[in-house]
Design an enzyme around this catalytic site. Structure first.
Site, PDB file in Angstrom:
ATOM      1  N   ASN A 107      28.938  25.736 -27.135  1.00 23.58           N
ATOM      2  CA  ASN A 107      29.135  24.504 -26.358  1.00 23.58           C
ATOM      3  C   ASN A 107      28.759  24.736 -24.897  1.00 23.58           C
ATOM      4  O   ASN A 107      28.940  25.831 -24.372  1.00 23.58           O
ATOM      5  CB  ASN A 107      30.622  24.092 -26.438  1.00 23.58           C
ATOM      6  CG  ASN A 107      30.902  22.798 -25.692  1.00 23.58           C
ATOM      7  OD1 ASN A 107      30.133  21.827 -25.774  1.00 23.58           O
ATOM      8  ND2 ASN A 107      31.995  22.767 -24.943  1.00 23.58           N
ATOM      9  N   HIS A 109      29.716  23.334 -21.139  1.00 25.35           N
ATOM     10  CA  HIS A 109      30.774  22.561 -20.492  1.00 25.35           C
ATOM     11  C   HIS A 109      30.564  22.596 -18.970  1.00 25.35           C
ATOM     12  O   HIS A 109      30.308  23.668 -18.410  1.00 25.35           O
ATOM     13  CB  HIS A 109      32.136  23.160 -20.860  1.00 25.35           C
ATOM     14  CG  HIS A 109      33.272  22.401 -20.269  1.00 25.35           C
ATOM     15  ND1 HIS A 109      33.711  21.210 -20.814  1.00 25.35           N
ATOM     16  CD2 HIS A 109      34.024  22.629 -19.172  1.00 25.35           C
ATOM     17  CE1 HIS A 109      34.698  20.743 -20.058  1.00 25.35           C
ATOM     18  NE2 HIS A 109      34.910  21.582 -19.059  1.00 25.35           N
TER      19      HIS A 109
HETATM   20  C1  GRF Z   1      26.774  17.858 -19.786  1.00 29.33           C
HETATM   21  O1  GRF Z   1      27.327  17.808 -18.493  1.00 29.33           O
HETATM   22  C2  GRF Z   1      27.507  18.849 -20.643  1.00 29.33           C
HETATM   23  O2  GRF Z   1      27.961  19.957 -19.939  1.00 29.33           O
HETATM   24  C3  GRF Z   1      28.677  18.034 -21.128  1.00 29.33           C
HETATM   25  O3  GRF Z   1      28.145  16.750 -21.370  1.00 29.33           O
HETATM   26  C4  GRF Z   1      27.009  16.556 -20.535  1.00 29.33           C
HETATM   27  C5  GRF Z   1      25.865  16.214 -21.431  1.00 29.33           C
HETATM   28  O4  GRF Z   1      24.706  15.895 -20.722  1.00 29.33           O
HETATM   29  N1  GRF Z   1      29.306  18.642 -22.280  1.00 29.33           N
HETATM   30  P1  GRF Z   1      23.343  15.696 -21.487  1.00 29.33           P
HETATM   31  O5  GRF Z   1      23.609  14.684 -22.606  1.00 29.33           O
HETATM   32  O6  GRF Z   1      22.899  17.020 -22.038  1.00 29.33           O
HETATM   33  O7  GRF Z   1      22.388  15.152 -20.471  1.00 29.33           O
END
Ligand code: GRF
Length: 201
Positions: A107, A109
């Protein structure tokens, strides 16, 4: 070459970063499947444009959670993926799905975990008042944003930052951290010590 599945819920900029890293020869992997839990996710059109099979697995509510993740597990197993990447997938996976891919789910985050798990981490960071923020790529376990840490990248927080500005600064680092972490995991040259993934090369 690693076979990846990428789970998304929205914009898909991290998915795009993976597509670009693979195209640029920086990540030796193939994205064999993209799954979104939302029909209109922008990430779906990114997948389509890159010629990657993409599927919508519509969320049907908490009461159908077990069936939902059983179906997802089947799809992932059928696609014979080495790694499942959660790139902005906004749901907590079922314990059975996590167990079906031991050390096989990653994941990204937008905080320096263990600080600010859960939703709107960038806002949590601003509200707390930290001066350094960042992102974490970690293995998924059965908890929320827990699991051994693979890569972290930090960014400064400036006095005038808004949630949007800070999120954008962190996102740039996310796009570097995710392919880096996947390369390390696919290399198989790592081990878990405590809560860290240690690189062996
Ligand atoms: C990112 O900030 C990621 O860390 C979080 O959700 C967001 C997703 O952004 N889990 P994207 O859809 O990859 O542009």
């Amino acid at each position: 070459m690693g076979r990846l599945a990428v789970l998304i819920s929205g914009r898909g900029s991290n998915l795009q970063a993976l597509i670009d890293a693979i195209d640029a020869g920086k990540l030796d992997a193939e994205i064999v499947l993209v799954i979104s839990d939302r029909a209109g996710a922008l990430g779906l059109s990114r997948a389509q444009k890159a010629g990657i099979p993409a599927q919508v697995l519509l969320w049907e509510g908490e009461e159908r959670r077990t069936q939902y993740f059983e179906r997802m597990t089947e799809l992932l197993q059928k696609a014979q993926v080495d790694l499942v990447i959660l790139a902005g997938f906004m749901r907590l996976l079922s314990a059975n799905l996590v167990r079906a891919f031991p050390q096989g789910i990653i994941n990204i985050h937008p905080s320096l975990l263990p600080a600010f798990p859960g939703l709107r981490s960038q806002r949590q960071a601003l509200e707390y008042g930290v001066k350094v923020a960042g992102c974490t790529v970690h293995f998924v376990d059965e908890g929320l944003d827990s699991g051994p840490i693979i890569v972290q990248k930090a960014v400064p927080v400036y006095d005038g930052d808004t949630e949007e500005i800070l999120s954008e600064r962190i996102l740039v680092k996310e796009h570097e951290a995710l392919p880096e972490a996947i390369s390390l995991v696919l290399s198989k040259q790592w081990q878990i010590r405590g809560r860290r993934v240690i690189c062996e090369y």
